[in-house]
Design a protein around this motif. Structure first.
Motif, PDB file in Angstrom:
ATOM      1  N   LEU A  26       4.451   5.258  -5.767  1.00 37.29           N
ATOM      2  CA  LEU A  26       4.428   5.207  -7.227  1.00 37.29           C
ATOM      3  C   LEU A  26       3.523   6.295  -7.793  1.00 37.29           C
ATOM      4  O   LEU A  26       3.865   6.933  -8.802  1.00 37.29           O
ATOM      5  CB  LEU A  26       3.953   3.824  -7.693  1.00 37.29           C
ATOM      6  CG  LEU A  26       3.806   3.628  -9.205  1.00 37.29           C
ATOM      7  CD1 LEU A  26       5.135   3.876  -9.920  1.00 37.29           C
ATOM      8  CD2 LEU A  26       3.289   2.214  -9.506  1.00 37.29           C
ATOM      9  N   GLY A  27       2.396   6.534  -7.155  1.00 39.59           N
ATOM     10  CA  GLY A  27       1.508   7.593  -7.610  1.00 39.59           C
ATOM     11  C   GLY A  27       2.171   8.960  -7.561  1.00 39.59           C
ATOM     12  O   GLY A  27       2.053   9.766  -8.498  1.00 39.59           O
ATOM     13  N   ARG A  28       2.898   9.237  -6.490  1.00 40.62           N
ATOM     14  CA  ARG A  28       3.615  10.514  -6.391  1.00 40.62           C
ATOM     15  C   ARG A  28       4.694  10.607  -7.457  1.00 40.62           C
ATOM     16  O   ARG A  28       4.932  11.684  -8.026  1.00 40.62           O
ATOM     17  CB  ARG A  28       4.239  10.665  -5.004  1.00 40.62           C
ATOM     18  CG  ARG A  28       3.255  10.931  -3.889  1.00 40.62           C
ATOM     19  CD  ARG A  28       3.957  11.397  -2.624  1.00 40.62           C
ATOM     20  NE  ARG A  28       4.632  12.679  -2.833  1.00 40.62           N
ATOM     21  CZ  ARG A  28       5.342  13.303  -1.889  1.00 40.62           C
ATOM     22  NH1 ARG A  28       5.452  12.762  -0.672  1.00 40.62           N
ATOM     23  NH2 ARG A  28       5.924  14.461  -2.138  1.00 40.62           N
TER      24      ARG A  28
ATOM     25  N   THR B 296       2.514   1.690  -3.324  1.00 38.57           N
ATOM     26  CA  THR B 296       1.526   2.103  -4.326  1.00 38.57           C
ATOM     27  C   THR B 296       1.341   3.618  -4.283  1.00 38.57           C
ATOM     28  O   THR B 296       1.282   4.285  -5.327  1.00 38.57           O
ATOM     29  CB  THR B 296       0.181   1.397  -4.092  1.00 38.57           C
ATOM     30  OG1 THR B 296       0.369  -0.019  -4.187  1.00 38.57           O
ATOM     31  CG2 THR B 296      -0.851   1.822  -5.128  1.00 38.57           C
ATOM     32  N   GLU B 297       1.274   4.171  -3.073  1.00 39.46           N
ATOM     33  CA  GLU B 297       1.174   5.628  -2.934  1.00 39.46           C
ATOM     34  C   GLU B 297       2.436   6.317  -3.441  1.00 39.46           C
ATOM     35  O   GLU B 297       2.360   7.369  -4.099  1.00 39.46           O
ATOM     36  CB  GLU B 297       0.925   5.986  -1.469  1.00 39.46           C
ATOM     37  CG  GLU B 297      -0.425   5.508  -0.939  1.00 39.46           C
ATOM     38  CD  GLU B 297      -0.594   5.776   0.545  1.00 39.46           C
ATOM     39  OE1 GLU B 297       0.299   6.454   1.121  1.00 39.46           O
ATOM     40  OE2 GLU B 297      -1.589   5.321   1.128  1.00 39.46           O
TER      41      GLU B 297
ATOM     42  N   GLN C 267       0.824  -1.205   0.000  1.00 41.48           N
ATOM     43  CA  GLN C 267       0.000   0.000   0.000  1.00 41.48           C
ATOM     44  C   GLN C 267       0.860   1.256   0.000  1.00 41.48           C
ATOM     45  O   GLN C 267       0.589   2.214  -0.750  1.00 41.48           O
ATOM     46  CB  GLN C 267      -0.932  -0.007   1.221  1.00 41.48           C
ATOM     47  CG  GLN C 267      -2.015  -1.067   1.188  1.00 41.48           C
ATOM     48  CD  GLN C 267      -1.464  -2.496   1.416  1.00 41.48           C
ATOM     49  OE1 GLN C 267      -0.412  -2.682   2.031  1.00 41.48           O
ATOM     50  NE2 GLN C 267      -2.190  -3.482   0.899  1.00 41.48           N
TER      51      GLN C 267
ATOM     52  N   ILE D 245       1.641  -3.771  -7.560  1.00 44.05           N
ATOM     53  CA  ILE D 245       1.571  -2.368  -7.176  1.00 44.05           C
ATOM     54  C   ILE D 245       1.069  -1.522  -8.346  1.00 44.05           C
ATOM     55  O   ILE D 245       0.236  -0.617  -8.169  1.00 44.05           O
ATOM     56  CB  ILE D 245       2.955  -1.897  -6.690  1.00 44.05           C
ATOM     57  CG1 ILE D 245       3.246  -2.500  -5.302  1.00 44.05           C
ATOM     58  CG2 ILE D 245       3.059  -0.384  -6.665  1.00 44.05           C
ATOM     59  CD1 ILE D 245       4.656  -2.280  -4.808  1.00 44.05           C
ATOM     60  N   SER D 246       1.555  -1.805  -9.548  1.00 40.16           N
ATOM     61  CA  SER D 246       1.101  -1.060 -10.732  1.00 40.16           C
ATOM     62  C   SER D 246      -0.378  -1.291 -10.989  1.00 40.16           C
ATOM     63  O   SER D 246      -1.108  -0.363 -11.383  1.00 40.16           O
ATOM     64  CB  SER D 246       1.930  -1.489 -11.953  1.00 40.16           C
ATOM     65  OG  SER D 246       3.293  -1.185 -11.775  1.00 40.16           O
TER      66      SER D 246
ATOM     67  N   ARG E 297      -3.927   8.573 -13.904  1.00 41.72           N
ATOM     68  CA  ARG E 297      -2.468   8.578 -13.981  1.00 41.72           C
ATOM     69  C   ARG E 297      -1.907   7.586 -14.991  1.00 41.72           C
ATOM     70  O   ARG E 297      -0.722   7.638 -15.311  1.00 41.72           O
ATOM     71  CB  ARG E 297      -1.877   8.240 -12.604  1.00 41.72           C
ATOM     72  CG  ARG E 297      -2.072   9.302 -11.549  1.00 41.72           C
ATOM     73  CD  ARG E 297      -1.606   8.782 -10.194  1.00 41.72           C
ATOM     74  NE  ARG E 297      -1.639   9.837  -9.182  1.00 41.72           N
ATOM     75  CZ  ARG E 297      -1.682   9.601  -7.885  1.00 41.72           C
ATOM     76  NH1 ARG E 297      -1.698   8.353  -7.424  1.00 41.72           N
ATOM     77  NH2 ARG E 297      -1.691  10.618  -7.027  1.00 41.72           N
TER      78      ARG E 297
ATOM     79  N   GLN F 172      -2.346   0.726  -8.446  1.00 43.46           N
ATOM     80  CA  GLN F 172      -2.263   2.138  -8.788  1.00 43.46           C
ATOM     81  C   GLN F 172      -3.211   2.468  -9.939  1.00 43.46           C
ATOM     82  O   GLN F 172      -3.914   3.478  -9.915  1.00 43.46           O
ATOM     83  CB  GLN F 172      -0.820   2.499  -9.177  1.00 43.46           C
ATOM     84  CG  GLN F 172      -0.629   3.943  -9.586  1.00 43.46           C
ATOM     85  CD  GLN F 172      -0.960   4.930  -8.491  1.00 43.46           C
ATOM     86  OE1 GLN F 172      -1.626   5.938  -8.727  1.00 43.46           O
ATOM     87  NE2 GLN F 172      -0.521   4.647  -7.268  1.00 43.46           N
ATOM     88  N   THR F 173      -3.261   1.590 -10.936  1.00 42.46           N
ATOM     89  CA  THR F 173      -4.140   1.807 -12.091  1.00 42.46           C
ATOM     90  C   THR F 173      -5.607   1.766 -11.683  1.00 42.46           C
ATOM     91  O   THR F 173      -6.424   2.578 -12.142  1.00 42.46           O
ATOM     92  CB  THR F 173      -3.861   0.742 -13.163  1.00 42.46           C
ATOM     93  OG1 THR F 173      -2.474   0.778 -13.505  1.00 42.46           O
ATOM     94  CG2 THR F 173      -4.692   0.984 -14.404  1.00 42.46           C
TER      95      THR F 173
ATOM     96  N   HIS G 154      -6.272   5.025  -9.418  1.00 43.83           N
ATOM     97  CA  HIS G 154      -6.067   6.336 -10.033  1.00 43.83           C
ATOM     98  C   HIS G 154      -5.933   6.182 -11.549  1.00 43.83           C
ATOM     99  O   HIS G 154      -4.840   6.346 -12.108  1.00 43.83           O
ATOM    100  CB  HIS G 154      -4.827   7.007  -9.450  1.00 43.83           C
ATOM    101  CG  HIS G 154      -4.941   7.324  -7.995  1.00 43.83           C
ATOM    102  ND1 HIS G 154      -5.637   8.422  -7.528  1.00 43.83           N
ATOM    103  CD2 HIS G 154      -4.475   6.655  -6.906  1.00 43.83           C
ATOM    104  CE1 HIS G 154      -5.581   8.442  -6.208  1.00 43.83           C
ATOM    105  NE2 HIS G 154      -4.898   7.380  -5.795  1.00 43.83           N
TER     106      HIS G 154
END
Length: 520
Positions: A303-305, A300-301, A297, A326-327, A337, A330-331, A334
């Motif tokens: 990676l978003g940043r 994942t955050e 988790q 994780i990807s 992104r 994230q997808t 969000h």
């Protein structure tokens, strides 16, 4: 080291060399001889400590810092005969040696020094490398060696021209032509070069005949990458592999225990048609934990940043193993992104009735048990760096021999570089336990998959020991609109085992889904 000891070495070595100004200590080596590498604003110093009854015996060489390709300079190369040959009082029994030292950029993974059919690895500390090859006390510097044995000299500057390898070596006569042999470990054969005319600003070099010492490096630059750090709640290391400025952005996300090195074979192939970046997740590669969470988790955050603040536009995510999971999350969370998702042997929920690989099962069982996991990692580290690399490749690859030697060397060095970082075992175990926990939550995992609306390319090696290919086939059947490719005779890391095939298929998939231009 106590500050007063550092100050004494800096003052004593500068005084012995007769330099003006403060000398700063960069390395202290305690080997067959004790010696130090120091720099002033204009000179490099190699300083022997406590030899022949002399507390400090120092040599200085004026440097003009210019860099070899790959952020690597050769600034101090010398040799000294053994004590039995010098006939100096108190020198008897002292070994002879060759010395090589210089500076390295953050992308350098390994520096080796070779002479007389011997090779050693240099120590890399504080942005410098230093190494000595030792010889018996009766060894003498060979005639026509071209390397200084003492005195103040002025070595030629390294060339920044776009060639595979260049460098310089000082002679005992500052006006004489200087020569050396310098090569990158992944950059082809060695070359011999001489600076013409004694002009340190000259950018052209000419071959000469004699050579004695080889200095090599392994760096992400050999694979077309440049290291960077971004402040994303703490320093995060990432590698820019370049690519067309108007091309799509691709972000590569490694798996558990991996790093940017997992992508160095694939990334340059993708960079022909896309702007490619590889990120080191928290607790992995050169992104140190520094108190950050390393769970699925948390990363994942992170990676978003990274996508928001570094890539700066929606990207194609390419994730392997834990990085694939994780990807995927994230997808799902969000979609704004992510333009497309490539899952390379991602961590997936196990299919009921399949039999996991015994080695994988035993390893992750140890990771999951408090106390046992810590002892298991500590015992694993007692093996040499090369053996640690080999163990990982044996588990992850169907044919470990297919992995290039230069990548193995870079991986060895990364192990050494991470050895002094605090909290890595705790960070790794947190990531491993979180990966197991997350894949066990089948309903939540499959619900995340169902949310994805961007194009997806799922691939798997049919000899993957970590994620059984049956799991990938199961997911492919549940999502028939996803592309699914299966590779015969390939293990858990197709991007390392068959990078040409993976690159070709990813780029074809991107073209078929109109992902070949930038998001702007």
């Amino acid at each position: 080291m106590p500050p007063d000891v550092v100050a004494a070495i800096e003052e004593g070595c500068a005084r012995a060399a007769g330099v003006v100004g403060r000398a700063k200590l960069y390395q202290l080596r305690r080997e067959e001889t004790a010696w130090a590498l120091l720099y002033t604003d204009t000179e490099s110093l190699t300083c022997n400590l406590g030899q022949a009854g002399v507390e400090y015996r120092s040599e200085a060489r004026r440097v003009t810092p210019r860099w070899l390709p790959g952020h690597f300079s050769v600034e101090d190369v010398g040799a000294k005969a053994g004590g039995d040959r010098t006939l100096l009082p108190g020198d008897a029994g002292r070994p002879g040696y060759r010395t090589a030292a210089g500076r390295v950029g953050s992308g350098v993974a390994k520096v080796t020094v070779s002479a007389d059919d011997r090779t050693i690895e240099a120590g890399i500390v504080n942005g410098t490398y230093a190494a000595r090859l030792y010889y018996p006390p009766d060894w003498g510097v060979p005639q026509n060696d071209g390397v200084p044995s003492s005195g103040r000299t002025t070595p030629a500057a390294s060339s920044s021209a776009p060639v595979r390898s260049r460098g310089s070596r000082a002679t005992s006569n500052p006006a004489a032509a200087r020569s050396s042999r310098v090569t990158c470990a992944g950059g082809g054969t060695g070359a011999r070069w001489r600076r013409p005319g004694g002009d340190s600003s000259a950018g052209r070099y000419q071959p000469v005949g004699s050579t004695d010492i080889l200095v090599g490096m392994t760096t992400v630059a050999n694979f077309g990458g440049t290291s960077h750090h971004a402040d994303l709640g703490g320093p995060v290391h990432w590698v820019d592999f370049g690519g067309p400025a108007d091309g799509p952005r691709i972000v590569l996300v490694h798996g558990l225990g991996g790093s940017h090195l997992n992508w160095v074979l694939l990334a340059p192939l993708l960079a022909r048609r896309a702007r490619v970046m590889a990120v080191d997740l928290a607790g992995h590669g050169l992104t140190h934990p520094e108190g950050r969470e390393t769970t699925v988790q948390a990363n994942t955050e992170l990676l978003g940043r990274f996508v928001d603040e570094v890539a700066g536009e929606p990207v194609v995510l390419v994730g392997n193993s834990m990085g694939g999971m994780i990807s995927l999350f994230q997808t799902a969370a969000h979609p704004e992104r992510v333009r497309g998702l490539v899952l390379v042997d991602p961590a997936l929920p196990m299919v009921f009735g399949t039999r996991p690989d015994p080695t994988m099962l035993g390893t992750f069982f140890l990771y999951s048990v408090p106390g046992l996991g810590e002892r298991f990692l500590a015992r694993s580290r007692t093996a040499s760096a090369r053996r640690q690399v080999e163990r990982v490749l044996e588990l992850c690859c169907a044919d470990p021999s297919a992995i290039p030697e230069e990548l193995k060397q870079a991986s060895e060095h990364l192990i050494g570089e991470r050895a002094e970082v605090d909290g890595l075992d705790k960070a790794f175990l947190a990531a491993a336990r979180s990966t197991v926990f997350t894949t066990s939550k089948r309903a939540a995992y499959f619900a995340a998959m169902a949310k994805i609306r961007v194009p997806v390319f799922l691939m798997s090696g049919d000899r993957d020991r970590l994620v059984n290919v049956v799991a990938a086939r199961h997911v492919a059947r549940k999502h028939p609109h996803w592309r699914y490719d299966e590779y015969e005779g390939i293990g858990h890391v197709p991007q390392m085992e068959i990078p040409d095939v993976v690159a070709e298929r990813v780029l074809d998939w991107m073209e078929a889904n109109r992902l070949t231009t930038g998001a702007g």
